[in-house]
Design a protein around this motif. Structure first.
Motif, short mmCIF file in Angstrom:
data_model
loop_
_atom_site.label_atom_id
_atom_site.label_comp_id
_atom_site.label_asym_id
_atom_site.label_seq_id
_atom_site.Cartn_x
_atom_site.Cartn_y
_atom_site.Cartn_z
N ARG A 198 3.56 9.44 -0.78
CA ARG A 198 4.01 10.67 -1.45
C ARG A 198 3.39 10.87 -2.83
NH1 ARG A 198 8.16 13.45 1.24
NH2 ARG A 198 9.19 12.21 2.80
N LYS A 199 2.22 10.32 -3.02
CA LYS A 199 1.50 10.49 -4.29
C LYS A 199 0.20 11.25 -4.02
CE LYS A 199 3.52 6.37 -6.26
NZ LYS A 199 3.29 5.00 -6.71
N CYS A 201 -4.64 6.69 -5.97
CA CYS A 201 -3.32 7.32 -5.84
C CYS A 201 -2.68 7.42 -7.22
CB CYS A 201 -2.43 6.51 -4.91
SG CYS A 201 -3.09 6.38 -3.24
N ASP A 202 -2.49 8.65 -7.66
CA ASP A 202 -1.94 8.90 -9.01
C ASP A 202 -2.66 8.07 -10.07
OD1 ASP A 202 -0.16 10.88 -8.37
OD2 ASP A 202 1.62 9.62 -8.43
N GLY A 203 -3.98 8.02 -9.97
CA GLY A 203 -4.79 7.33 -10.97
C GLY A 203 -4.93 5.83 -10.75
N LEU A 216 0.84 -1.20 0.00
CA LEU A 216 0.00 0.00 0.00
C LEU A 216 0.88 1.25 0.00
CD1 LEU A 216 -2.77 1.29 0.04
CD2 LEU A 216 -2.75 1.07 2.54
N SER A 217 1.96 1.23 0.76
CA SER A 217 2.88 2.37 0.78
C SER A 217 3.48 2.60 -0.60
CB SER A 217 4.01 2.14 1.79
OG SER A 217 3.50 2.15 3.10
#
Length: 110
Positions: free
Chosen positions: A27-28, A49-51, A21-22
């Motif tokens: 940081r996204k 997250c980022d798409g 998951l990380s």
């Protein structure tokens, strides 16, 4: 996370689940799409997250189970079946234990 139950930290593959998951979200840019609140008042959401649909990605990687009781995205079943067939993550175990079963077992221990 909505519609899924991730592995617990002390459970087999639990740390790998958190790490995955990380890698997916850390940081996204995250788009959190709330669906409801749980009995503790926490937001239950689909996280993008980022798409990338992080909920589905956890299932696809074998790092979470689909929660039948709360499912609305039936495509998660296909992702879970694919992970299971490929023996990814938790599905590599001969007898995988669902997180809710693991928690119940831990609670019953003296």
């Amino acid at each position: 996370m909505a519609e899924i139950d991730a592995l617990e930290k002390g459970q087999a593959f639990g740390n790998r689940s958190k790490q995955h998951l990380s890698e997916t979200c850390f940081r996204k840019q995250a788009d959190v799409r709330p669906q409801t609140r749980d009995r503790y008042g926490r937001t239950v959401a689909c996280v993008i997250c980022d798409g990338v649909d992080a909920n589905a990605e956890q299932v696809r990687a074998g790092m979470a189970w689909v929660l039948d009781k709360y499912i609305t995205d039936h495509g998660l079943y296909a992702a879970q079946a694919e992970a299971r067939a490929a023996k990814r993550g938790l599905w590599a175990d001969a007898v995988p234990v669902a997180p809710w079963g693991w928690r119940k077992e831990q609670a019953a221990r003296p």
